[in-house]
Design an enzyme around this catalytic site. Structure first.
Site, PDB file in Angstrom:
ATOM      1  N   LYS A   1       0.711  -1.321  -0.080  1.00 22.94           N
ATOM      2  CA  LYS A   1      -0.149   0.290  -0.005  1.00 22.94           C
ATOM      3  C   LYS A   1       1.288   1.446   0.213  1.00 22.94           C
ATOM      4  O   LYS A   1       1.381   1.704   0.655  1.00 22.94           O
ATOM      5  CB  LYS A   1      -0.529  -0.066   0.905  1.00 22.94           C
TER       6      LYS A   1
ATOM      7  N   GLU B   1       8.991   1.672  11.803  1.00 19.76           N
ATOM      8  CA  GLU B   1       9.954   2.467  11.199  1.00 19.76           C
ATOM      9  C   GLU B   1       9.405   3.922  11.292  1.00 19.76           C
ATOM     10  O   GLU B   1       8.506   4.335  10.088  1.00 19.76           O
ATOM     11  CB  GLU B   1      10.393   2.305   9.964  1.00 19.76           C
TER      12      GLU B   1
ATOM     13  N   CYS C   1      13.462  10.372   7.245  1.00 19.86           N
ATOM     14  CA  CYS C   1      13.148   9.953   8.532  1.00 19.86           C
ATOM     15  C   CYS C   1      14.551   9.679   9.797  1.00 19.86           C
ATOM     16  O   CYS C   1      14.775  10.140  10.480  1.00 19.86           O
ATOM     17  CB  CYS C   1      13.305   8.606   9.223  1.00 19.86           C
TER      18      CYS C   1
ATOM     19  N   GLU D   1      10.205  16.125  16.157  1.00 17.44           N
ATOM     20  CA  GLU D   1      10.429  15.494  14.194  1.00 17.44           C
ATOM     21  C   GLU D   1       9.415  16.547  13.194  1.00 17.44           C
ATOM     22  O   GLU D   1       8.570  16.826  13.072  1.00 17.44           O
ATOM     23  CB  GLU D   1       9.958  14.763  14.258  1.00 17.44           C
TER      24      GLU D   1
HETATM   25  P1  NAD Z   1       1.775   8.466   7.629  1.00 16.52           P
HETATM   26  O1  NAD Z   1       2.697   7.653   8.571  1.00 16.52           O
HETATM   27  O2  NAD Z   1       0.004   8.845   8.040  1.00 16.52           O
HETATM   28  O3  NAD Z   1       1.562   8.159   6.480  1.00 16.52           O
HETATM   29  C1  NAD Z   1       2.856   6.558   6.395  1.00 16.52           C
HETATM   30  C2  NAD Z   1       1.811   5.619   5.293  1.00 16.52           C
HETATM   31  O4  NAD Z   1       0.672   4.872   5.605  1.00 16.52           O
HETATM   32  C3  NAD Z   1       0.365   5.869   3.867  1.00 16.52           C
HETATM   33  O5  NAD Z   1       0.963   5.321   3.621  1.00 16.52           O
HETATM   34  C4  NAD Z   1      -0.423   6.343   4.766  1.00 16.52           C
HETATM   35  O6  NAD Z   1      -1.462   5.963   3.899  1.00 16.52           O
HETATM   36  C5  NAD Z   1      -0.390   5.295   5.410  1.00 16.52           C
HETATM   37  N1  NAD Z   1      -1.456   4.947   6.427  1.00 16.52           N
HETATM   38  C6  NAD Z   1      -1.862   6.647   7.476  1.00 16.52           C
HETATM   39  N2  NAD Z   1      -2.871   6.151   8.286  1.00 16.52           N
HETATM   40  C7  NAD Z   1      -2.843   4.831   8.360  1.00 16.52           C
HETATM   41  C8  NAD Z   1      -3.876   4.492   8.885  1.00 16.52           C
HETATM   42  N3  NAD Z   1      -4.812   5.017  10.028  1.00 16.52           N
HETATM   43  N4  NAD Z   1      -4.072   2.628   9.087  1.00 16.52           N
HETATM   44  C9  NAD Z   1      -3.073   2.381   8.380  1.00 16.52           C
HETATM   45  N5  NAD Z   1      -2.087   2.875   6.958  1.00 16.52           N
HETATM   46  C10 NAD Z   1      -2.522   4.096   7.299  1.00 16.52           C
HETATM   47  O7  NAD Z   1       2.621  10.345   7.977  1.00 16.52           O
HETATM   48  P2  NAD Z   1       2.272  11.454   7.017  1.00 16.52           P
HETATM   49  O8  NAD Z   1       0.430  12.262   7.535  1.00 16.52           O
HETATM   50  O9  NAD Z   1       1.878  11.203   5.659  1.00 16.52           O
HETATM   51  O10 NAD Z   1       2.969  12.767   7.734  1.00 16.52           O
HETATM   52  C11 NAD Z   1       3.090  12.929   8.579  1.00 16.52           C
HETATM   53  C12 NAD Z   1       3.982  12.097   9.804  1.00 16.52           C
HETATM   54  O11 NAD Z   1       5.018  11.370   9.980  1.00 16.52           O
HETATM   55  C13 NAD Z   1       5.629  13.802   8.735  1.00 16.52           C
HETATM   56  O12 NAD Z   1       5.227  14.981   9.520  1.00 16.52           O
HETATM   57  C14 NAD Z   1       7.545  12.727   9.422  1.00 16.52           C
HETATM   58  O13 NAD Z   1       6.739  13.201  10.697  1.00 16.52           O
HETATM   59  C15 NAD Z   1       5.939  11.196   9.465  1.00 16.52           C
HETATM   60  N6  NAD Z   1       6.529  10.836   8.516  1.00 16.52           N
HETATM   61  C16 NAD Z   1       7.670  10.027   8.519  1.00 16.52           C
HETATM   62  C17 NAD Z   1       8.625   9.155   7.628  1.00 16.52           C
HETATM   63  C18 NAD Z   1       9.109   8.695   7.931  1.00 16.52           C
HETATM   64  O14 NAD Z   1       9.892   7.844   7.177  1.00 16.52           O
HETATM   65  N7  NAD Z   1       9.992   7.644   9.280  1.00 16.52           N
HETATM   66  C19 NAD Z   1       7.389   8.848   6.616  1.00 16.52           C
HETATM   67  C20 NAD Z   1       6.325  10.389   6.427  1.00 16.52           C
HETATM   68  C21 NAD Z   1       6.096  10.524   7.378  1.00 16.52           C
END
Ligand code: NAD
Length: 481
Positions: A177, A252, A286, A383
């Site tokens: 996904k 992660e 990250c 972060e």
């Molecule tokens: P997120 O964690 O919400 O999204 C990451 C992935 O999870 C996406 O594919 C998203 O569709 C999916 N996702 C979101 N909600 C979900 C749920 N309830 N169940 C299953 N999957 C779900 O991140 P975001 O909203 O895009 O970004 C917000 C913050 O997250 C960023 O500002 C950053 O701090 C952090 N982030 C960290 C990384 C990393 O590499 N560790 C990467 C992206 C974002």
């Protein structure tokens, strides 16, 4: 404009067949706000079908394939990735807003993951274990079964390479996904995997909204392992879903990683790593080095030189290959700017100039360097996921260790010092998943086990370690007298 693609980006790949879904979502180019195309908004029913297709693959041709043949499929996929590196680079540049050079590095890293896990697939051995007289005991490494991979938008190619690549090498069938903000290279990877000869259903891709397709995958009872990279908040949700189904999960979740510069360090060597590990991918990494701890005697020198580097960076649309492109979306820009309000009471010592002719609907933010910042200040704790670094002076080694370990995260740390004894002490004392001595690898290192402690998550991806995570161990005890 999007180049011609060998697949329809509004389709999902399930059981080796590209299919339409009931609804779609717009995919936006963050460099100018234009809509690139429509992508699938997968539903629970699509996820059900993808999990069923993965299970069929395990019960069929994929489940019967030898480790050697799985490795060959991955190796062929690596070759195809290299042959299509230009297209993958263009897609990542448009979709993520990632400058061309950085997007190309990710495409090459994706090929490298395919090569590494292709070569490793038939090299994961069990053991024989001395036991009671009259017994032979050995262990078998077996796939979990159907694995779910929920991937973010910041490094789609690298994260797919390390997570899906290792899972396929061990014989799992994957449901991927990708993030709703960036999924074109995931689809291209799936297209190339088909060409590389993976049997139908070994890899299925269901783009869509996190709370819809992502949640449907994470709570699906037919999934036997989950791998997630993203925010702490979503990571907790995923872990709760995993708990309901009692399946292992690799999380992660980012960090607030430090680089520590002692006064005996080679500052010339350190400088590019100090700055670039904070600004790479506009700080949306990250393992970004968002905290720079500097021993007081050299604080002014390092701060001055970093400030100069910030002023010389170029911001621009990703396809012009600047140093720094936009953030992924205007939503992330708003989130970043809200968090940056915490900076009102600390000195900003440098800003990267914003060009006047940037596309008005792009998600651009201004890179900023702050210092000195108290270690417990929100700017040094939270972060931000944007192009901001904080400078923190320290006096002693013990103080540096305390500050470095003083956040809820523990992903990566860098140490710059000429003293070998200090390098060894710090490598032990730092509470992180990786320590770099006189270098720093934000995101790189296909061979290097990677993952965090604390709120940075748990489990390891990359390197051989990922192969153990993406498999389960069976002990066979034979009594033969
Ligand atoms: P997120 O964690 O919400 O999204 C990451 C992935 O999870 C996406 O594919 C998203 O569709 C999916 N996702 C979101 N909600 C979900 C749920 N309830 N169940 C299953 N999957 C779900 O991140 P975001 O909203 O895009 O970004 C917000 C913050 O997250 C960023 O500002 C950053 O701090 C952090 N982030 C960290 C990384 C990393 O590499 N560790 C990467 C992206 C974002």
């Amino acid at each position: 404009m999007l180049p011609t693609l060998p697949f329809d980006p509004s389709h999902v790949l399930i059981g080796g067949t590209w299919r339409s879904t009931t609804d779609t979502l717009p995919l936006v180019n963050p460099s100018d706000g234009s809509t690139l195309c429509q992508i699938a908004r997968s539903t629970e029913a699509d996820v059900d079908a993808a999990v069923a297709a993965a299970q069929s693959a395990l019960d069929g041709a994929w489940g019967r394939m030898s480790a050697l043949e799985r490795g060959r499929c991955l190796t062929r996929l690596g070759q195809l990735v290299l042959e299509h590196a230009d297209l993958l680079t263009t897609l990542e540049t448009l979709d993520v807003g990632k400058p061309v050079t950085q997007a190309r590095a990710d495409a090459i890293a994706l090929a490298r993951y395919c090569e590494f896990y292709g070569g490793a697939a038939d090299k994961v051995h069990g053991e024989t274990i001395p036991y009671l007289d009259g017994y032979t005991v050995y262990t078998l490494r077996e796939p979990h079964g159907v694995t779910g991979h929920i991937v973010p938008w910041n490094y789609p190619m690298q994260i797919i390479g390390r997570s899906v690549g290792a899972a396929l090498a061990m014989g799992n069938a994957c449901v991927l996904k990708p993030a709703e903000d960036a999924c074109l290279t995931a689809l291209m990877y799936a297209h190339l995997a088909k060409e590389a000869g993976f049997p139908e259903g070994a890899l299925n891709v269901v783009p869509g909204v996190g709370a819809e397709a992502g949640a449907a995958l994470a709570r699906h009872p037919g999934v036997q392992h989950l791998s997630f990279t993203g925010s702490v908040q979503t990571g907790k949700t995923i872990q709760k879903f995993a708990a309901e189904n009692v399946v292992p999960v690799t999380l992660e979740l980012g960090g607030k990683s430090p680089q520590i510069v002692f006064d005996d360090a080679d500052i010339d060597a350190a400088l590019p790593f100090l700055v670039n590990a904070g600004l790479q991918n506009a700080g949306q990494t990250c393992s970004a080095a968002s905290r720079i701890l500097i021993q007081r005697k050299i604080y002014d020198t390092v701060a001055t030189r970093m400030a100069k580097a910030y002023r010389a960076k170029i911001i621009g649309p990703a396809s012009s290959d600047p140093d720094i492109g936009p953030l992924i979306s205007t939503r992330q820009k708003a989130r970043f700017e809200t968090l940056l309000e915490a900076a009102h009471d600390v000195p900003c010592i440098a800003e990267t100039p914003i060009p006047k002719d940037l596309p008005p609907d792009g998600a651009y933010v201004q890179p900023r360097l702050y210092g000195p910042v108290p270690p417990d200040h929100p700017l040094a704790q939270d972060e931000l996921f944007g192009p901001v670094q904080v400078l923190i002076p320290f006096d002693t080694e013990d103080e540096a260790i305390k500050i470095a370990n003083g956040t809820i995260y523990g992903l990566v740390a860098g140490v710059w010092t000429d003293s070998g004894a200090r390098q060894m002490r710090l490598a032990k004392a730092l509470k992180t998943g990786q320590v770099f001595l006189n270098n720093y690898g934000a995101g790189g290192g296909v061979e290097l086990p990677f993952g965090g402690i604390g709120k940075s998550g748990h489990g390891r991806e990359k390197g051989f370690e990922a192969l153990y995570g993406f498999s389960t161990l069976k002990t066979v005890a034979a009594k033969h007298g």
